[in-house]
Design an enzyme around this catalytic site. Structure first.
Site, PDB file in Angstrom:
ATOM      1  N   LYS A  11       0.810  -1.202   0.000  1.00  0.00           N
ATOM      2  CA  LYS A  11       0.000   0.000   0.000  1.00  0.00           C
ATOM      3  C   LYS A  11       0.849   1.260   0.000  1.00  0.00           C
ATOM      4  CE  LYS A  11      -2.352  -2.147   3.348  1.00  0.00           C
ATOM      5  NZ  LYS A  11      -3.162  -2.430   4.537  1.00  0.00           N
ATOM      6  N   GLU A  20       7.769   2.423  -6.031  1.00  0.00           N
ATOM      7  CA  GLU A  20       7.822   1.948  -4.640  1.00  0.00           C
ATOM      8  C   GLU A  20       7.988   3.145  -3.708  1.00  0.00           C
ATOM      9  OE1 GLU A  20       7.379  -0.037  -2.285  1.00  0.00           O
ATOM     10  OE2 GLU A  20       8.823  -1.652  -2.154  1.00  0.00           O
ATOM     11  N   ASP A  21       7.477   3.036  -2.503  1.00  0.00           N
ATOM     12  CA  ASP A  21       7.626   4.124  -1.533  1.00  0.00           C
ATOM     13  C   ASP A  21       9.069   4.265  -1.050  1.00  0.00           C
ATOM     14  OD1 ASP A  21       7.571   1.695  -0.171  1.00  0.00           O
ATOM     15  OD2 ASP A  21       6.079   2.312   1.303  1.00  0.00           O
ATOM     16  N   ASP A  66      14.704  -0.170   1.419  1.00  0.00           N
ATOM     17  CA  ASP A  66      15.346  -0.229   2.727  1.00  0.00           C
ATOM     18  C   ASP A  66      16.400  -1.348   2.688  1.00  0.00           C
ATOM     19  OD1 ASP A  66      15.641   0.261   5.482  1.00  0.00           O
ATOM     20  OD2 ASP A  66      14.119  -1.199   5.999  1.00  0.00           O
ATOM     21  N   LYS A  81      17.103   4.188   1.809  1.00  0.00           N
ATOM     22  CA  LYS A  81      17.937   4.154   3.015  1.00  0.00           C
ATOM     23  C   LYS A  81      19.126   3.232   2.725  1.00  0.00           C
ATOM     24  CE  LYS A  81      14.313   3.428   6.151  1.00  0.00           C
ATOM     25  NZ  LYS A  81      13.795   3.007   7.470  1.00  0.00           N
ATOM     26  N   PHE A 111      13.208   5.488  11.001  1.00  0.00           N
ATOM     27  CA  PHE A 111      11.916   4.947  10.582  1.00  0.00           C
ATOM     28  C   PHE A 111      10.977   6.107  10.292  1.00  0.00           C
ATOM     29  CE2 PHE A 111       7.857   2.833  10.612  1.00  0.00           C
ATOM     30  CZ  PHE A 111       8.145   1.662   9.940  1.00  0.00           C
ATOM     31  N   ARG A 127      -0.427   6.840   7.083  1.00  0.00           N
ATOM     32  CA  ARG A 127      -0.273   6.814   5.619  1.00  0.00           C
ATOM     33  C   ARG A 127      -0.816   8.087   4.974  1.00  0.00           C
ATOM     34  NH1 ARG A 127       1.175   1.667   3.953  1.00  0.00           N
ATOM     35  NH2 ARG A 127       0.264  -0.104   5.048  1.00  0.00           N
TER      36      ARG A 127
END
Ligand code: IMP
Length: 171
Positions: free
Chosen positions: A38, A94-95, A98, A126, A147, A160
């Protein structure tokens, strides 16, 4: 919560990313964006509005962090694409990248569907957290090992809907 990236900074960067992507493909070719749910929904919505009418889009959903702030290291598909990718210029949207495990998994399964080309666009990266090296073609912002939530990114499904990106402390 402390703001890391403001709404205005995100807007400006996504306009640049949209323009850069447009320049990288021949004008008569379609570009098919695959949004990763999401977390990638808001980035996808803004990125497509920074691009021209030749864009088409689809969504895929994979499991991510659940309720923990540590990656489980396993990726599972929750929802597959509606349409095939054969012969198309595909960009995974993609958001955040990581550890790199999710994007590596996605690239592997989508490459097997014979797209004409396959690239990746991530709003955030990141790099200090990588477990696997994965090439990302378009990166919005490179950030430290913090985070973050907002602009699609969640902690336990919350935050979100923030229109900026914030650092989550103390949870
Ligand atoms: P990777 O597989 O470790 O690269 O992680 C990718 C997924 O983990 C992302 O699509 C996010 O859903 C989630 N994730 C990684 N870092 C963060 C964060 O700082 N905040 C919220 N979600 C994150």
């Amino acid at each position: 919560m402390e703001t890391l990236i403001t709404t205005e900074q995100i807007e400006a960067r996504i306009r640049e990313m949209g323009a850069q992507i447009e320049r990288d493909y021949a004008p008569d070719e379609g570009i098919h964006l695959v949004g990763v749910l999401k977390g990638g929904f808001m980035f996808m919505a803004d990125l497509v509005r920074a691009m021209s009418a030749r864009v088409t889009l689809d969504f895929i959903a994979v499991s991510s962090y659940a309720k923990s702030t540590k990656s489980s290291g396993e990726v599972r598909m929750l929802k597959d694409l509606d349409a095939g990718l054969e012969g198309r210029h595909v960009i995974i949207v993609e958001d955040i990248v990581d550890t790199g495990l999710t994007l590596t998994y996605l690239k592997d399964i989508l490459r097997a569907r014979a797209p004409k080309s396959l690239r990746t666009a991530c709003l955030l990266s990141k790099p200090s957290r990588r477990k696997v090296e994965v090439a990302v073609d378009y990166i919005g912002f490179t950030i430290e090992d913090r985070f973050v939530v907002g602009y699609g990114l969640d902690y336990a499904e919350k935050y979100r809907n923030l229109s900026h990106i914030a650092i989550l402390n103390g949870e």
